[in-house]
Design a protein around this motif. Sequence first.
Motif, short mmCIF file in Angstrom:
data_model
loop_
_atom_site.label_atom_id
_atom_site.label_comp_id
_atom_site.label_asym_id
_atom_site.label_seq_id
_atom_site.Cartn_x
_atom_site.Cartn_y
_atom_site.Cartn_z
N VAL A 1 37.84 40.75 45.29
CA VAL A 1 38.19 39.79 44.24
C VAL A 1 39.17 40.47 43.28
CG1 VAL A 1 37.33 38.27 42.43
CG2 VAL A 1 35.90 38.76 44.44
N VAL A 2 40.31 39.85 43.09
CA VAL A 2 41.35 40.39 42.21
C VAL A 2 41.05 40.01 40.76
CG1 VAL A 2 43.81 40.34 41.65
CG2 VAL A 2 43.07 40.28 44.05
N LEU A 3 41.05 40.98 39.87
CA LEU A 3 40.79 40.74 38.45
C LEU A 3 42.07 40.98 37.63
CD1 LEU A 3 37.35 42.54 37.91
CD2 LEU A 3 37.80 40.22 38.73
N PHE A 4 42.22 40.20 36.57
CA PHE A 4 43.36 40.37 35.66
C PHE A 4 42.97 39.76 34.32
CE2 PHE A 4 43.85 36.68 38.42
CZ PHE A 4 43.95 35.63 37.52
N ASP A 5 43.65 40.15 33.28
CA ASP A 5 43.37 39.61 31.95
C ASP A 5 43.62 38.11 31.92
OD1 ASP A 5 42.52 41.89 30.55
OD2 ASP A 5 44.59 42.56 30.25
N ASP B 1 35.47 31.30 38.08
CA ASP B 1 36.21 31.40 39.34
C ASP B 1 35.79 32.64 40.12
OD1 ASP B 1 37.55 29.19 38.46
OD2 ASP B 1 39.53 30.12 38.37
N ILE B 2 35.31 33.64 39.39
CA ILE B 2 34.85 34.88 40.02
C ILE B 2 33.36 34.79 40.36
CG2 ILE B 2 34.54 37.36 39.71
CD1 ILE B 2 36.86 37.16 37.63
N THR B 3 32.56 34.50 39.33
CA THR B 3 31.11 34.58 39.50
C THR B 3 30.56 33.51 40.44
OG1 THR B 3 30.77 33.25 37.49
CG2 THR B 3 30.80 35.64 37.25
N GLY B 4 31.18 32.32 40.45
CA GLY B 4 30.70 31.27 41.35
C GLY B 4 30.76 31.70 42.81
N PRO B 5 31.97 32.02 43.33
CA PRO B 5 32.05 32.47 44.72
C PRO B 5 31.27 33.76 44.98
CG PRO B 5 34.19 31.76 43.95
CD PRO B 5 33.30 31.77 42.74
N VAL B 6 31.30 34.71 44.03
CA VAL B 6 30.59 35.97 44.23
C VAL B 6 29.09 35.73 44.40
CG1 VAL B 6 29.86 38.10 43.08
CG2 VAL B 6 32.28 37.51 43.22
N GLU B 7 28.52 34.81 43.62
CA GLU B 7 27.09 34.51 43.77
C GLU B 7 26.80 33.94 45.15
OE1 GLU B 7 24.52 35.17 42.00
OE2 GLU B 7 25.51 35.97 40.22
N VAL B 8 27.72 33.15 45.67
CA VAL B 8 27.53 32.59 47.02
C VAL B 8 27.52 33.71 48.06
CG1 VAL B 8 28.55 31.15 48.82
CG2 VAL B 8 28.48 30.33 46.46
N ALA C 1 38.60 44.46 41.88
CA ALA C 1 39.63 45.45 41.56
C ALA C 1 40.69 44.84 40.65
CB ALA C 1 40.28 46.00 42.83
N SER C 2 41.18 45.64 39.71
CA SER C 2 42.32 45.26 38.87
C SER C 2 43.47 46.20 39.19
CB SER C 2 41.95 45.33 37.39
OG SER C 2 41.65 46.68 37.02
N LEU C 3 44.63 45.94 38.62
CA LEU C 3 45.80 46.73 38.96
C LEU C 3 45.60 48.22 38.75
CD1 LEU C 3 48.81 44.54 37.79
CD2 LEU C 3 48.45 45.46 40.08
N PRO D 1 39.11 47.74 32.82
CA PRO D 1 38.40 46.49 32.52
C PRO D 1 39.37 45.38 32.14
CG PRO D 1 37.33 48.35 31.46
CD PRO D 1 38.64 48.86 31.99
N VAL D 2 38.98 44.13 32.42
CA VAL D 2 39.79 42.97 32.05
C VAL D 2 38.98 42.06 31.15
CG1 VAL D 2 41.07 43.09 34.22
CG2 VAL D 2 39.09 41.56 34.03
N ARG D 3 39.67 41.30 30.34
CA ARG D 3 39.03 40.34 29.44
C ARG D 3 39.27 38.94 29.97
NH1 ARG D 3 36.84 40.70 24.46
NH2 ARG D 3 36.92 38.89 23.05
N THR D 4 38.20 38.20 30.21
CA THR D 4 38.33 36.86 30.76
C THR D 4 38.79 35.88 29.69
OG1 THR D 4 36.09 36.10 30.25
CG2 THR D 4 36.38 37.39 32.27
N SER D 5 39.14 34.67 30.11
CA SER D 5 39.61 33.65 29.17
C SER D 5 38.53 33.24 28.18
CB SER D 5 40.12 32.42 29.93
OG SER D 5 39.10 31.90 30.76
N SER D 6 37.27 33.47 28.52
CA SER D 6 36.17 33.12 27.62
C SER D 6 35.74 34.29 26.75
CB SER D 6 34.97 32.61 28.42
OG SER D 6 34.51 33.60 29.32
N GLY D 7 36.40 35.44 26.91
CA GLY D 7 36.10 36.58 26.06
C GLY D 7 35.20 37.62 26.68
N LEU D 8 34.67 37.37 27.88
CA LEU D 8 33.84 38.36 28.55
C LEU D 8 34.70 39.51 29.07
CD1 LEU D 8 31.58 36.02 30.71
CD2 LEU D 8 30.92 37.18 28.60
N THR D 9 34.14 40.69 29.08
CA THR D 9 34.82 41.85 29.65
C THR D 9 34.20 42.18 31.00
OG1 THR D 9 35.38 42.78 27.49
CG2 THR D 9 35.36 44.29 29.36
N LEU D 10 35.04 42.30 32.01
CA LEU D 10 34.59 42.62 33.36
C LEU D 10 35.11 44.00 33.75
CD1 LEU D 10 35.27 39.22 35.20
CD2 LEU D 10 33.16 39.98 34.10
N VAL D 11 34.24 44.81 34.31
CA VAL D 11 34.62 46.15 34.75
C VAL D 11 34.76 46.16 36.27
CG1 VAL D 11 34.01 48.58 34.76
CG2 VAL D 11 33.37 47.15 32.80
#
Length: 319
Positions: A8-12, A18-25, A42-44, A48-58
């Motif tokens: 899963v590609v991560l970016f700010d 969009d990430i957690t839904g498919p990942v849970e499946v 993975a990110s570039l 860590p990246v910051r999601t549009s809702s303010g969560l930080t993902l590592v």
Amino acid sequence: MAQRTLLVVLFDGVQSLDITGPVEVFAGAETHTPGSYRIRTASLDGAPVRTSSGLTLVPDESLGDVPAPHTLLVPGGQGTRVPDPRLTDWLREHGPRAERLVSVCTGAIRLAQAGLLDGRRVTTHWAYCEKLARDHPAIRVEPDPIYIRDGQVFTSAGVTSGIDLALALVEEDLGRDVALAIARHLVVFLRRPGNQAQFSAQLAAQTAQREPLREVQRWITEHPGADLTVDALAERARLSPRHFARAFHAETGMPPGRYVDRVRLEHARRLLEDTTHGIEEISRTSGYGTPEAMRRAFVKTLGSAPTEYRRRFHPTPAH
């Protein structure tokens, strides 16, 4: 059974669901069938990246360090509105190496910027379909389906449709029983077919400004089996048929006939999903009159006959 790697590609600015839904499946599939999937993010730069809702993902790692995955998933979100040349270059180089390329929501924009969707049928969130088609004329953008497969490229519509697509991929990999078990565990019932429309009729159309037309919209929704010809609806709105058709289209964004078609299809679909009523009864109460008329409408819009559509939601129990 060979283990499939999901990257899963991560970016700010990414959309977290969009990430957690498919990942849970896919995580559910791994729990159900150990050794089926290895999930990595993975990110570039591995930061860590910051999601549009303010969560930080590592992320687990940097995109520069990962081998070619079986399935490469690119989520969407506000971050896709701004091109990222480094990520575009990485996708252009590494995307074709994946056995399966998947986007959720506006992740299709990222794939399009890398030239990975040229010549293909795709979808994305309804609000961005027109822009995607305009910016990338080599792509055939279809705004209605919740997900589309074109070869080994899979694109899905907004947010929760990523769950539907992930369930479809698990079904392809591990079988229907596993996919259904995951769907039930996640309380999403059974997965929706990919060619199901993104919108209900009421959401797809605007609400009319004038009360007589709003009342007609409500009447259509509540009485799909009634006489819903333009003449009958115009009489209910106390307008001439010509004036009614023109005003309805102007205020709702679609002709009355198309609105009626959507309402009837949606009504029939709900009955097929939620009841055991017979096909003949459903065709009558939904306004089709005959099972054959309903079958033609389903095949034209959803790509499957009513009986096949129902089997998706009420599969024959295994013996």
